[in-house]
Enzyme design. Sequence first.
Site, PDB file in Angstrom:
ATOM      1  N   ASN A  12      39.712  76.354  22.830  1.00 33.61           N
ATOM      2  CA  ASN A  12      40.970  76.640  23.517  1.00 33.61           C
ATOM      3  C   ASN A  12      41.219  75.506  24.507  1.00 33.61           C
ATOM      4  O   ASN A  12      40.568  75.440  25.541  1.00 33.61           O
ATOM      5  CB  ASN A  12      40.834  77.998  24.238  1.00 33.61           C
ATOM      6  CG  ASN A  12      42.022  78.298  25.137  1.00 33.61           C
ATOM      7  OD1 ASN A  12      43.049  77.632  25.077  1.00 33.61           O
ATOM      8  ND2 ASN A  12      41.875  79.322  25.972  1.00 33.61           N
ATOM      9  N   LYS A  14      43.727  74.981  26.298  1.00 38.04           N
ATOM     10  CA  LYS A  14      44.563  75.381  27.441  1.00 38.04           C
ATOM     11  C   LYS A  14      45.654  74.327  27.672  1.00 38.04           C
ATOM     12  O   LYS A  14      46.131  73.728  26.713  1.00 38.04           O
ATOM     13  CB  LYS A  14      43.692  75.607  28.680  1.00 38.04           C
ATOM     14  CG  LYS A  14      42.538  76.573  28.372  1.00 38.04           C
ATOM     15  CD  LYS A  14      41.813  77.080  29.563  1.00 38.04           C
ATOM     16  CE  LYS A  14      40.710  78.034  29.123  1.00 38.04           C
ATOM     17  NZ  LYS A  14      40.010  78.663  30.238  1.00 38.04           N
ATOM     18  N   HIS A  99      45.092  86.175  26.415  1.00 40.32           N
ATOM     19  CA  HIS A  99      44.070  85.492  27.218  1.00 40.32           C
ATOM     20  C   HIS A  99      44.230  85.924  28.673  1.00 40.32           C
ATOM     21  O   HIS A  99      45.347  86.143  29.148  1.00 40.32           O
ATOM     22  CB  HIS A  99      44.247  83.972  27.081  1.00 40.32           C
ATOM     23  CG  HIS A  99      43.099  83.216  27.687  1.00 40.32           C
ATOM     24  ND1 HIS A  99      42.987  83.015  29.044  1.00 40.32           N
ATOM     25  CD2 HIS A  99      42.004  82.645  27.134  1.00 40.32           C
ATOM     26  CE1 HIS A  99      41.869  82.350  29.283  1.00 40.32           C
ATOM     27  NE2 HIS A  99      41.256  82.108  28.142  1.00 40.32           N
ATOM     28  N   GLU A 101      44.187  84.369  31.332  1.00 37.58           N
ATOM     29  CA  GLU A 101      45.071  83.514  32.151  1.00 37.58           C
ATOM     30  C   GLU A 101      46.528  83.893  31.937  1.00 37.58           C
ATOM     31  O   GLU A 101      47.345  83.784  32.853  1.00 37.58           O
ATOM     32  CB  GLU A 101      44.796  82.032  31.828  1.00 37.58           C
ATOM     33  CG  GLU A 101      43.482  81.582  32.464  1.00 37.58           C
ATOM     34  CD  GLU A 101      42.753  80.470  31.743  1.00 37.58           C
ATOM     35  OE1 GLU A 101      43.365  79.778  30.912  1.00 37.58           O
ATOM     36  OE2 GLU A 101      41.546  80.304  32.018  1.00 37.58           O
ATOM     37  N   GLU A 169      35.868  87.901  26.925  1.00 35.98           N
ATOM     38  CA  GLU A 169      35.741  86.828  27.910  1.00 35.98           C
ATOM     39  C   GLU A 169      35.736  87.421  29.316  1.00 35.98           C
ATOM     40  O   GLU A 169      36.800  87.713  29.870  1.00 35.98           O
ATOM     41  CB  GLU A 169      36.921  85.857  27.794  1.00 35.98           C
ATOM     42  CG  GLU A 169      37.032  85.178  26.449  1.00 35.98           C
ATOM     43  CD  GLU A 169      37.825  83.883  26.557  1.00 35.98           C
ATOM     44  OE1 GLU A 169      37.257  82.840  26.224  1.00 35.98           O
ATOM     45  OE2 GLU A 169      38.977  83.909  27.008  1.00 35.98           O
ATOM     46  N   GLY A 175      35.413  79.113  33.018  1.00 40.82           N
ATOM     47  CA  GLY A 175      35.557  77.882  33.797  1.00 40.82           C
ATOM     48  C   GLY A 175      34.677  77.812  35.030  1.00 40.82           C
ATOM     49  O   GLY A 175      34.863  76.949  35.889  1.00 40.82           O
ATOM     50  N   SER A 214      32.433  79.773  29.755  1.00 34.22           N
ATOM     51  CA  SER A 214      31.406  78.769  30.070  1.00 34.22           C
ATOM     52  C   SER A 214      30.394  78.558  28.937  1.00 34.22           C
ATOM     53  O   SER A 214      29.213  78.319  29.194  1.00 34.22           O
ATOM     54  CB  SER A 214      30.689  79.126  31.373  1.00 34.22           C
ATOM     55  OG  SER A 214      31.594  79.080  32.465  1.00 34.22           O
ATOM     56  N   GLY A 235      36.464  76.919  26.120  1.00 34.00           N
ATOM     57  CA  GLY A 235      37.519  76.226  26.849  1.00 34.00           C
ATOM     58  C   GLY A 235      37.127  74.792  27.139  1.00 34.00           C
ATOM     59  O   GLY A 235      37.242  73.903  26.290  1.00 34.00           O
ATOM     60  N   GLY A 236      36.610  74.547  28.351  1.00 26.53           N
ATOM     61  CA  GLY A 236      36.319  73.190  28.817  1.00 26.53           C
ATOM     62  C   GLY A 236      35.506  72.359  27.835  1.00 26.53           C
ATOM     63  O   GLY A 236      35.807  71.183  27.604  1.00 26.53           O
TER      64      GLY A 236
END
Length: 252
Positions: A12, A14, A99, A101, A169, A175, A214, A235-236
């Site tokens: 993802n 983002k 999600h 967010e 999640e 994150g 994470s 994600g990251g």
Amino acid sequence: MANSITPLVAGNWKMNGMIASSDEARAMAAGLADLADPKCDVLICPPATLIGFLARVLGESAISLGAQDCHPQPGGAHTGDIAAEMLADVGATTVIVGHSERRQDHGETDALVASKAQAAWRAGLKAIICVGESEAERDAGDALTVVRSQLEGSVPPEATASDTIIAYEPIWAIGTGRTPTPADVAEVHDAVRETLKELLRPEGEGMRILYGGSVKPGNAAELMSASNVNGALVGGASLKAEDFLGIIRAYS
Ligand code: PGA
């Protein structure tokens, strides 16, 4: 049945990624092609601006493309929104809905998330439906109750194992570099599996349940080994080919 589920590693991106990010996507496709026997499916969900472009860059590679959100309607006067049909048109196979967010930044409710999942299916896309508790909810001992209620409200009853994927999640792990222990992940994933079986009968048995929050090359194998974990939403660590491939290798 659960053992025969092919894991999915989904990235993802983002609100990250420019045309130049195609270099990373190309490197991911090349690294994946080098793996003799990848044991997982691989998906990248870039910003909507890049889906059509990356579809051409990735061509026949083993990486599928997804989106991060869609509107419930197939078209009309909804300035700034994107229909699931438009995502399919430019090469997406899947769309993330609900999600945390988007639930937080845009006030998305379970009912809206459910209607977005239905929009995805209408357009021939798979839906990745996200659920997960906040830190305060976990500290209060409410994680399982919160996740159950999100599943009840966000997963439409006609969901099938082939058109729907669940992503658990925990918001406090996204994150932050903090992850639940494999035992904590297993506790929630086992409860998600039981709830899905209750809500969807046999379809709930074969549905993929991803863990997200994470995930890194260094912890992917451990998290993957937890019961009822059928892949990761990353994600990251999905922005750089080296990291993303490290996670894919942990699943292979
Ligand atoms: P993270 O994000 O891997 O950067 O924690 C996961 C997600 O939000 O999907």
